[in-house]
Write an enzyme that holds these catalytic residues in place. Structure first.
Site, PDB file in Angstrom:
ATOM      1  N   ASN A   9       0.861  -1.187   0.000  1.00 53.72           N
ATOM      2  CA  ASN A   9       0.000   0.000   0.000  1.00 53.72           C
ATOM      3  C   ASN A   9       0.895   1.233   0.000  1.00 53.72           C
ATOM      4  O   ASN A   9       1.506   1.557   1.013  1.00 53.72           O
ATOM      5  CB  ASN A   9      -0.895  -0.025   1.255  1.00 53.72           C
ATOM      6  N   TRP A  10       0.939   1.893  -1.140  1.00 52.23           N
ATOM      7  CA  TRP A  10       1.840   3.058  -1.271  1.00 52.23           C
ATOM      8  C   TRP A  10       1.292   4.314  -0.595  1.00 52.23           C
ATOM      9  O   TRP A  10       1.994   5.312  -0.487  1.00 52.23           O
ATOM     10  CB  TRP A  10       2.083   3.368  -2.758  1.00 52.23           C
ATOM     11  N   LYS A  11       0.039   4.296  -0.248  1.00 49.32           N
ATOM     12  CA  LYS A  11      -0.608   5.486   0.341  1.00 49.32           C
ATOM     13  C   LYS A  11      -0.372   6.707  -0.565  1.00 49.32           C
ATOM     14  O   LYS A  11      -0.365   6.558  -1.786  1.00 49.32           O
ATOM     15  CB  LYS A  11      -0.099   5.724   1.764  1.00 49.32           C
ATOM     16  N   HIS A  97      -9.496   1.107   5.131  1.00 42.68           N
ATOM     17  CA  HIS A  97      -8.185   1.285   5.784  1.00 42.68           C
ATOM     18  C   HIS A  97      -8.367   2.250   6.956  1.00 42.68           C
ATOM     19  O   HIS A  97      -9.157   3.200   6.869  1.00 42.68           O
ATOM     20  CB  HIS A  97      -7.170   1.836   4.769  1.00 42.68           C
ATOM     21  N   GLU A  99      -6.749   4.664   7.937  1.00 37.85           N
ATOM     22  CA  GLU A  99      -6.532   6.084   7.604  1.00 37.85           C
ATOM     23  C   GLU A  99      -7.775   6.662   6.915  1.00 37.85           C
ATOM     24  O   GLU A  99      -8.061   7.855   7.058  1.00 37.85           O
ATOM     25  CB  GLU A  99      -5.275   6.220   6.726  1.00 37.85           C
ATOM     26  N   GLU A 169      -5.364  -5.166  10.842  1.00 41.58           N
ATOM     27  CA  GLU A 169      -4.332  -4.145  11.011  1.00 41.58           C
ATOM     28  C   GLU A 169      -4.580  -3.395  12.323  1.00 41.58           C
ATOM     29  O   GLU A 169      -5.364  -2.423  12.356  1.00 41.58           O
ATOM     30  CB  GLU A 169      -4.387  -3.141   9.856  1.00 41.58           C
ATOM     31  N   GLY A 175       2.416   2.108  10.841  1.00 39.65           N
ATOM     32  CA  GLY A 175       3.349   3.225  10.700  1.00 39.65           C
ATOM     33  C   GLY A 175       4.073   3.606  11.973  1.00 39.65           C
ATOM     34  O   GLY A 175       4.692   4.672  12.048  1.00 39.65           O
ATOM     35  N   SER A 214       3.418  -2.292  10.457  1.00 40.41           N
ATOM     36  CA  SER A 214       4.884  -2.277  10.627  1.00 40.41           C
ATOM     37  C   SER A 214       5.543  -3.602  10.232  1.00 40.41           C
ATOM     38  O   SER A 214       6.423  -4.094  10.948  1.00 40.41           O
ATOM     39  CB  SER A 214       5.250  -1.885  12.064  1.00 40.41           C
ATOM     40  N   GLY A 235       2.810  -1.345   4.354  1.00 38.18           N
ATOM     41  CA  GLY A 235       2.749   0.080   4.038  1.00 38.18           C
ATOM     42  C   GLY A 235       4.125   0.610   3.706  1.00 38.18           C
ATOM     43  O   GLY A 235       4.658   0.425   2.617  1.00 38.18           O
ATOM     44  N   GLY A 236       4.757   1.275   4.694  1.00 42.49           N
ATOM     45  CA  GLY A 236       6.041   1.949   4.484  1.00 42.49           C
ATOM     46  C   GLY A 236       7.092   1.100   3.776  1.00 42.49           C
ATOM     47  O   GLY A 236       7.760   1.570   2.850  1.00 42.49           O
TER      48      GLY A 236
HETATM   49  C1  PEP Z   1      -0.755   0.069   6.100  1.00 45.31           C
HETATM   50  O1  PEP Z   1      -0.749   1.189   5.622  1.00 45.31           O
HETATM   51  O2  PEP Z   1      -1.694  -0.687   5.855  1.00 45.31           O
HETATM   52  C2  PEP Z   1       0.359  -0.359   6.940  1.00 45.31           C
HETATM   53  C3  PEP Z   1       0.297  -1.526   7.499  1.00 45.31           C
HETATM   54  O3  PEP Z   1       1.401   0.525   7.093  1.00 45.31           O
HETATM   55  P1  PEP Z   1       2.842   0.218   7.738  1.00 45.31           P
HETATM   56  O4  PEP Z   1       3.315  -1.083   7.139  1.00 45.31           O
HETATM   57  O5  PEP Z   1       3.682   1.366   7.355  1.00 45.31           O
HETATM   58  O6  PEP Z   1       2.644   0.069   9.203  1.00 45.31           O
END
Ligand code: PEP
Length: 251
Positions: A9-11, A97, A99, A169, A175, A214, A235-236
Site C-alpha cells: 500500500n503506497w498510500k 483502511h 486512515e 491491522e 506506521g 509495521s 505500508g512503508g
Molecule cells: C498500512 O498502511 O496498511 C500499513 C500496514 O502501514 P505500515 O506497514 O507502514 O505500518
C-alpha cells in the site's frame, strides 16, 4: 489451500519517476521466481494506476486501488468507482483502511457498502479491520473486530463472503514501528476465523486473513508462517523495492 497475498500500500507516495524505477526493479527482481500459491498486489495512488499497469511484466504482480466509491456513477465529485479501477487493470481494492476511517470518517456501514460495491464491480475487496491502542489496552480487541465484521457480513450474501479478503491491522501498529507479536497476531486471526465460522460455518477456513502493521524484512517471515496468516499488507516497507522484494520472495 487459501493461497497467499502480499500487498503493498503506497498510500500518498510515488511520482512518475519513482514508479517507473520501482516497477522496473520489481519486475526484474521477480524474474524467474515462481510461487503459484502467492500473489503480489501493488496499490499505488489511483492517478498512477495506468502508468503502473503499463509497466507490469511479471505475472505474479497484480494491481489494487486504495479506495473506491460506494457509488457506480453520478454527481460524486472526486470519487472513483470500482468499474473505473477495473478499467485501469485493478483486481483488488483496499476498503476501510484505518486512515480512511480516521481522516474521511468512514463508518462500518460505509465500509460495508464499499465492500459490496467492490464485489459488484468484480474486484476483490481487502477489508481492513483493527482496534486502537486504547481499545487494545481495555481488552476490547475482539469486540471491536466483531462489530467491524458484522456490518460487512450483514450486507453480503453467503456466496459473496467468499469473495472478500480480510486484513487485520491493529491501528497501534500502523506506521509506528511497533509490530504485534506473533502470538497476538495468531490468536487474533484465529478469533477472526472463529467469528466468521459463527456467521458462516462452511466459509471460515476459506477466507484469507492478512496481517498489516509495521511489517519489515526482519519480521515478515515469522508473521507469514503463522497458521492463520495468509499474507501481509505492507505500508512503508512496500516503498523500498529491495525490502519489498525480499518480503515477496520469503519461502
Ligand atoms: C498500512 O498502511 O496498511 C500499513 C500496514 O502501514 P505500515 O506497514 O507502514 O505500518
Amino acid at each position: 489451500m487459501r493461497g497467499e497475498l502480499i500487498i503493498g500500500n503506497w498510500k500518498l507516495n510515488g511520482n512518475l519517476e519513482f514508479n517507473e524505477l520501482f516497477m522496473m526493479n520489481l519486475n526484474r527482481g521477480l524474474k524467474g521466481w515462481t510461487n503459484d500459491n502467492r500473489k503480489i498486489v501493488i496499490c499505488p495512488p489511483a492517478i498512477y494506476l495506468h502508468q503502473c499497469n503499463s509497466l507490469l511484466t511479471d505475472a505474479h504482480i497484480l494491481l489494487g486501488g486504495q479506495d473506491l466509491s460506494t457509488e457506480v456513477s453520478g454527481a460524486y465529485t472526486g470519487e472513483i468507482s470500482g468499474q473505473m479501477l477495473k478499467d485501469f487493470g485493478c483486481r483488488y481494492v483496499l476498503v476501510g483502511h484505518s486512515e480512511r476511517r480516521l481522516h474521511h470518517f468512514e463508518s462500518n456501514q460505509v465500509v460495508a457498502q464499499k465492500t459490496l460495491a467492490a464485489i459488484q464491480a468484480g474486484l476483490t475487496p481487502v477489508v481492513c479491520i483493527g482496534e486502537t491502542q486504547a481499545q487494545q489496552s481495555e481488552g476490547q480487541t475482539v469486540e471491536v473486530l466483531k462489530e467491524q465484521l458484522s456490518d460487512i457480513f450483514q450486507v453480503l450474501s453467503h456466496e459473496d463472503c467468499l469473495k472478500i479478503v480480510i486484513a487485520y491491522e491493529p491501528i497501534w501498529a500502523i506506521g509506528t514501528g511497533i509490530t504485534a507479536t506473533p502470538e497476538q497476531v495468531q490468536s487474533t486471526h484465529a478469533k477472526i476465523r472463529e467469528e466468521i465460522s459463527i456467521l458462516h460455518p462452511t466459509l471460515s477456513m476459506q477466507v484469507k486473513i492478512l496481517y498489516g502493521g509495521s511489517v519489515r524484512v526482519s519480521n515478515a517471515r515469522e508473521l507469514i508462517s503463522l497458521a492463520d496468516v495468509d499474507g501481509l499488507l505492507v505500508g512503508g516497507t512496500s516503498l523500498v523495492v529491495e525490502d519489498f522484494l525480499q518480503i515477496c520472495q520469503i519461502s
